[in-house]
Design an enzyme around this catalytic site. Sequence first.
Site, PDB file in Angstrom:
ATOM      1  N   HIS A   1       0.990  -1.165   0.053  1.00  0.00           N
ATOM      2  CA  HIS A   1       0.067  -0.182   0.118  1.00  0.00           C
ATOM      3  C   HIS A   1       0.730   1.311  -0.125  1.00  0.00           C
ATOM      4  CE1 HIS A   1      -3.368  -2.676   0.439  1.00  0.00           C
ATOM      5  NE2 HIS A   1      -3.739  -2.369   1.373  1.00  0.00           N
TER       6      HIS A   1
ATOM      7  N   HIS B   1     -11.668  -9.659   8.910  1.00  0.00           N
ATOM      8  CA  HIS B   1     -11.616  -8.433   7.816  1.00  0.00           C
ATOM      9  C   HIS B   1     -11.368  -8.999   6.581  1.00  0.00           C
ATOM     10  CE1 HIS B   1      -9.890  -4.936   6.161  1.00  0.00           C
ATOM     11  NE2 HIS B   1      -8.628  -5.072   6.359  1.00  0.00           N
TER      12      HIS B   1
ATOM     13  N   GLU C   1     -10.265  -7.426   3.725  1.00  0.00           N
ATOM     14  CA  GLU C   1      -9.118  -7.051   2.657  1.00  0.00           C
ATOM     15  C   GLU C   1      -8.562  -8.224   2.116  1.00  0.00           C
ATOM     16  OE1 GLU C   1      -5.923  -3.482   2.482  1.00  0.00           O
ATOM     17  OE2 GLU C   1      -6.767  -4.078   4.270  1.00  0.00           O
TER      18      GLU C   1
ATOM     19  N   ASP D   1      -5.641  -9.373   1.475  1.00  0.00           N
ATOM     20  CA  ASP D   1      -4.421 -10.078   2.356  1.00  0.00           C
ATOM     21  C   ASP D   1      -4.869 -11.004   3.286  1.00  0.00           C
ATOM     22  OD1 ASP D   1      -5.316  -7.461   3.271  1.00  0.00           O
ATOM     23  OD2 ASP D   1      -3.079  -7.457   4.252  1.00  0.00           O
TER      24      ASP D   1
ATOM     25  N   HIS E   1      -9.002  -0.982   9.812  1.00  0.00           N
ATOM     26  CA  HIS E   1      -8.897   0.162   9.299  1.00  0.00           C
ATOM     27  C   HIS E   1     -10.121   0.046   7.975  1.00  0.00           C
ATOM     28  CE1 HIS E   1      -6.011  -1.337   5.593  1.00  0.00           C
ATOM     29  NE2 HIS E   1      -6.338  -2.188   6.786  1.00  0.00           N
TER      30      HIS E   1
ATOM     31  N   ASP F   1      -5.706  -6.714  12.092  1.00  0.00           N
ATOM     32  CA  ASP F   1      -4.801  -5.733  11.847  1.00  0.00           C
ATOM     33  C   ASP F   1      -4.436  -5.050  12.872  1.00  0.00           C
ATOM     34  OD1 ASP F   1      -4.266  -6.067   9.240  1.00  0.00           O
ATOM     35  OD2 ASP F   1      -5.901  -4.591   8.595  1.00  0.00           O
TER      36      ASP F   1
ATOM     37  N   TYR G   1       3.714   0.426  11.300  1.00  0.00           N
ATOM     38  CA  TYR G   1       2.474  -0.127  10.943  1.00  0.00           C
ATOM     39  C   TYR G   1       1.334   0.953  11.485  1.00  0.00           C
ATOM     40  CZ  TYR G   1      -1.241  -3.280   9.680  1.00  0.00           C
ATOM     41  OH  TYR G   1      -2.077  -4.085   9.038  1.00  0.00           O
TER      42      TYR G   1
ATOM     43  N   HIS H   1      -1.053  -9.755  11.088  1.00  0.00           N
ATOM     44  CA  HIS H   1       0.478  -9.557  10.476  1.00  0.00           C
ATOM     45  C   HIS H   1       1.451  -9.358  11.604  1.00  0.00           C
ATOM     46  CE1 HIS H   1      -1.202  -8.587   6.720  1.00  0.00           C
ATOM     47  NE2 HIS H   1      -1.900  -7.446   7.086  1.00  0.00           N
TER      48      HIS H   1
END
Length: 396
Positions: free
Chosen positions: A25, A79, A81, A83, A146, A165, A193, A227
């Site tokens: 990103h 989440h 997203e 990934d 987020h 996240d 991060y 992560h």
Amino acid sequence: MLSAVQIKPDVYAVGAIDWNAREFHGYTTEQGITYNAYLILDEKITLIDTVKYTMTDELIERIQSIVDPAKIDVVVCNHIEMDHSSSLPAILKVAPNAAVYASAPQGVKELKAFYGEDLEVNGVKTGDTLKIGKRTLHFVQTPMVHWPDNMVTYSDVDKILFSNDAFGQHYASSTRFDDESDYCEVMKQARKYYANIVLPYGRQADSAVTAVKKLGLENIDIIAPAHGVAWRSHVKDIIDAYEGWTSGALKEKALVVYDSMWGSTDKMAHALVDGFLAQGIPVQLCDLKETHVSNVMYHFLDSKYVCVGSPTLNSKFLPTVSAFLTYMTGLSPKNEHRIGFAFGSYGWAPLGPKMVEEELEKAEFTLPYGKAYTIGWLPSEEDLKDVRAQVEKLVQ
């Protein structure tokens, strides 16, 4: 065969490690990236999150080291997203009877948008629970940490918070815990991060901290993010750090970030550094030719004084400075307590520094001078002495 790593009895880390990832990103991931997923063996075998689609095979292989993937009964998507969720279609192929759970309504909507309207998704909200055997999973929505769909999942028997996240780091490591890793590096990556991904949602990120505190530290043995490494020896440390970051509290420290064409703005930047040091204020100098914007944000996060410099090029500021300011303001760091200072050299007109000033105003920093501090052509020793003197006025 790749193996899962046990993090508690019958709870395994089964995610993937991308050792070579160097960008995410728009910010640098010099230590690589992990995409964490977790497998719980109970009456209902449960998978918490998946991984980026490019690493699906690694996820499935790690699961196979523990159990036949076809036996998975539940998949929780904290989440949506890509990934975290883009291996879901592959998982549902090998585990066709698995029930999918996601935050309602956003997580449900996003999963269907990504993977088809015919996908069956069970929506859950804060306070909802799911009994999978001797364990009960508790769901807490943390929207905009987020994305609108974010949530965290708590396993009561294991005292594990699967935080997605929140509390994560982009940090590829063969170790799975904070106390097995280089703790300073883990905290550095957690800060970076936050500064580059979570910063715009500080108020909302506080909801994740609140969720943890409501559970009580005595009820959390492990925070397992999506992560990086999991927290078990430094749970309080990362929560305290997040409390500070989400509060927006600034420290008595300075950042001088700039680019220069022929060295004049560079000399001004170094003079500002000298001025802050003379005032006993820690300062970080970042030349945008040498420092990536995501590393600048690491220092920016809690700096009270932010000085941004550019000369004038084609009636504008330098492209590197423009890129930094676009990146910085995109992270919505609005804070009237932050002291901004625009500076730079010029030949015919001080248009570059003036554009810096305008961007700092948009970010709602306090600008004590109301306009950019500029020097025409080459700065003299007297000019640089005056630059140093500006710092004393800023601090006052």
